[in-house]
Design an enzyme around this catalytic site. Sequence first.
Site, mmCIF file in Angstrom:
data_model
loop_
_atom_site.group_PDB
_atom_site.id
_atom_site.type_symbol
_atom_site.label_atom_id
_atom_site.label_comp_id
_atom_site.label_asym_id
_atom_site.label_seq_id
_atom_site.Cartn_x
_atom_site.Cartn_y
_atom_site.Cartn_z
ATOM 1 N N HIS A 22 0.829 -1.198 0.000
ATOM 2 C CA HIS A 22 0.000 0.000 0.000
ATOM 3 C C HIS A 22 0.872 1.260 0.000
ATOM 4 O O HIS A 22 0.599 2.207 -0.733
ATOM 5 C CB HIS A 22 -0.914 0.001 1.229
ATOM 6 C CG HIS A 22 -1.887 -1.135 1.256
ATOM 7 N ND1 HIS A 22 -3.258 -0.956 1.285
ATOM 8 C CD2 HIS A 22 -1.696 -2.485 1.261
ATOM 9 C CE1 HIS A 22 -3.863 -2.132 1.308
ATOM 10 N NE2 HIS A 22 -2.928 -3.073 1.304
ATOM 11 N N ASP A 134 -6.048 5.511 1.482
ATOM 12 C CA ASP A 134 -6.398 4.096 1.428
ATOM 13 C C ASP A 134 -7.788 3.920 2.035
ATOM 14 O O ASP A 134 -8.102 4.539 3.053
ATOM 15 C CB ASP A 134 -5.370 3.286 2.230
ATOM 16 C CG ASP A 134 -5.416 1.811 1.887
ATOM 17 O OD1 ASP A 134 -6.428 1.161 2.226
ATOM 18 O OD2 ASP A 134 -4.455 1.305 1.284
ATOM 19 N N GLN A 355 11.735 -5.909 -9.361
ATOM 20 C CA GLN A 355 10.757 -6.858 -9.902
ATOM 21 C C GLN A 355 10.283 -6.484 -11.304
ATOM 22 O O GLN A 355 10.114 -7.365 -12.164
ATOM 23 C CB GLN A 355 9.560 -6.981 -8.959
ATOM 24 C CG GLN A 355 8.511 -7.974 -9.441
ATOM 25 C CD GLN A 355 7.588 -8.438 -8.344
ATOM 26 O OE1 GLN A 355 7.995 -9.179 -7.456
ATOM 27 N NE2 GLN A 355 6.336 -8.001 -8.380
ATOM 28 N N TRP A 373 -1.948 -8.303 -5.510
ATOM 29 C CA TRP A 373 -2.421 -7.626 -6.714
ATOM 30 C C TRP A 373 -1.329 -6.831 -7.414
ATOM 31 O O TRP A 373 -1.287 -6.763 -8.652
ATOM 32 C CB TRP A 373 -3.599 -6.715 -6.400
ATOM 33 C CG TRP A 373 -4.177 -6.096 -7.623
ATOM 34 C CD1 TRP A 373 -4.291 -4.779 -7.920
ATOM 35 C CD2 TRP A 373 -4.715 -6.799 -8.774
ATOM 36 N NE1 TRP A 373 -4.853 -4.595 -9.170
ATOM 37 C CE2 TRP A 373 -5.124 -5.825 -9.718
ATOM 38 C CE3 TRP A 373 -4.884 -8.148 -9.094
ATOM 39 C CZ2 TRP A 373 -5.692 -6.165 -10.942
ATOM 40 C CZ3 TRP A 373 -5.445 -8.487 -10.325
ATOM 41 C CH2 TRP A 373 -5.843 -7.500 -11.230
ATOM 42 N N SER A 375 1.804 -7.611 -7.712
ATOM 43 C CA SER A 375 2.569 -8.568 -8.506
ATOM 44 C C SER A 375 1.778 -9.028 -9.726
ATOM 45 O O SER A 375 2.317 -9.147 -10.833
ATOM 46 C CB SER A 375 2.959 -9.777 -7.644
ATOM 47 O OG SER A 375 3.921 -9.413 -6.677
ATOM 48 N N GLU A 378 1.712 -6.141 -12.342
ATOM 49 C CA GLU A 378 3.009 -5.980 -13.000
ATOM 50 C C GLU A 378 3.266 -7.123 -13.977
ATOM 51 O O GLU A 378 3.745 -6.905 -15.092
ATOM 52 C CB GLU A 378 4.114 -5.909 -11.951
ATOM 53 C CG GLU A 378 4.078 -4.625 -11.121
ATOM 54 C CD GLU A 378 5.063 -4.628 -9.972
ATOM 55 O OE1 GLU A 378 5.798 -5.636 -9.819
ATOM 56 O OE2 GLU A 378 5.107 -3.639 -9.218
ATOM 57 N N ASP A 394 -6.799 -10.739 -0.294
ATOM 58 C CA ASP A 394 -7.390 -10.656 -1.632
ATOM 59 C C ASP A 394 -6.803 -11.676 -2.596
ATOM 60 O O ASP A 394 -7.300 -11.835 -3.714
ATOM 61 C CB ASP A 394 -7.189 -9.251 -2.196
ATOM 62 C CG ASP A 394 -5.713 -8.895 -2.348
ATOM 63 O OD1 ASP A 394 -4.887 -9.432 -1.595
ATOM 64 O OD2 ASP A 394 -5.380 -8.055 -3.222
ATOM 65 N N GLN A 395 -5.767 -12.386 -2.171
ATOM 66 C CA GLN A 395 -5.020 -13.252 -3.083
ATOM 67 C C GLN A 395 -5.850 -14.376 -3.711
ATOM 68 O O GLN A 395 -5.706 -14.644 -4.917
ATOM 69 C CB GLN A 395 -3.799 -13.808 -2.355
ATOM 70 C CG GLN A 395 -2.827 -12.722 -1.914
ATOM 71 C CD GLN A 395 -1.809 -13.195 -0.909
ATOM 72 O OE1 GLN A 395 -1.616 -14.395 -0.718
ATOM 73 N NE2 GLN A 395 -1.161 -12.250 -0.221
#
Length: 475
Positions: A22, A134, A355, A373, A375, A378, A394-395
Amino acid sequence: MDSSFPNINVVFLIVPFPLQSHLNQLLRLSNLISSRGFPVHYAASVVHCRQAKLRHEYTQVNTSKIIFHELVIPPFLSPDPSSTAKFPQHLWPATQASMNLREPVAALLSQLTKELAVVDTTRTRSRRLVIIHDPLLAYVVQDAASLPNVESYSFNCGSAFCSFCFTCQFSGKPFPLELKPDAIPTMDNCISPEIVKFFGLQSQFDHLGHGKLFNTCREIEGPYLDLLAQTTTHAEEEEDVHKKKKKKQWAISPLFPIIANDDEDKAHPTLEWLDKQPPKSVIYVSFGSITTMSHEQINELALGLEESKQRFLWVLRDADRGDIFNGETRILPLPIGFEERVKGVGKVTRDWVPQLGILRHPSVGGFLCHCGWNSCLESLTMGVPLATWPMHSDQPHNALLITHILKVGIPVIGWGERDQLVTSSVIKKSVEGLMASSEGHEVRTRAEELGKVIRQQSVQGDFPELNSFLAYAAR
């Protein structure tokens, strides 16, 4: 400064939630806004401001024009992240401590609005303070609603699909999706009861905001953004009746550079190693900043990668503490002789890595990850397919979106098997499936096609929905 905004009458205040993913996303957004000539203030606790600034090295963010406000809150515990539970319960003290930000944020709001109110006879319009926060800090920024010339917008760091699923569960409304309801993970088995209550508290202040920003793009999640635009909480419905209008929303990602920065990309040992590998031959393995994995599971993952005979680049790091500066980071052990046996085929690094540079490298052909999210976004933008291994939060929703809806990834495990040890044979099969099978080839082709579409919408620094939001804020 962007020529679309010749008269800067707006100052932005960014208030992030204190987790790395975040902090980073809102820092990236701060960079993009400041690059267009707007004054940007970034406010977080002393610890988390320090963390955000420390870790921007590989994000291609220029912090020189961002004004940081290090807010003081009471000390909080920073438990060891090692746990048998996959949900990062060790971050709960930092989450609780974030509630103490309300008073210092209110004081900062008062200070900034007074500065904006200074008489300036050259201006034809009143200056406005725009808060981007947020949604998990809606309670913290609630005092903005009582101030003149202040607007607030939430920025959701997760996927629109997950937000839509959670919104339906909160409201009790049915899912207008082709997926069977029992295929969609439920909130109570994704997050802890404390966090569910925390979500509920924050949602009570949603109606005070003026609009919503989403860390996604329509090329990936257009249908779910449209569904979210039609779905509101009960409190928002009452507010909309009063105001006679619906809140606006924008999907403003990708927030990261699409085009490679050669100087930065070549400066890291992992990229030098990738330069020596064949095209699309390497699977990148990383589980983010808050994933805890048992020693037994690490051993199985190591053996699975070794037995797959596929080239791999594995970032092996312990999960963050709530305060990353408090306590020593554990060095996670690998099976005896593992790194020697895979030398030349696999590389293990325990450092922070660039990354984006890795995912855009031509030698990378897949990404084995936890489905955070950031990752996912991207990877999809760079056209890299995923092997999905969700852990919490959330994964599992992101994994479902990747594998069953977009069909640009393959599952390592289903959410129903989340409490089981994932054996080396399962990992081997998944890695081979993504990297060396006809199914993997089809998945990679779809991922590459989706990546091209996303990148075409964001070439040369053109961010249509971000520009649309900024034009609206500067109206």
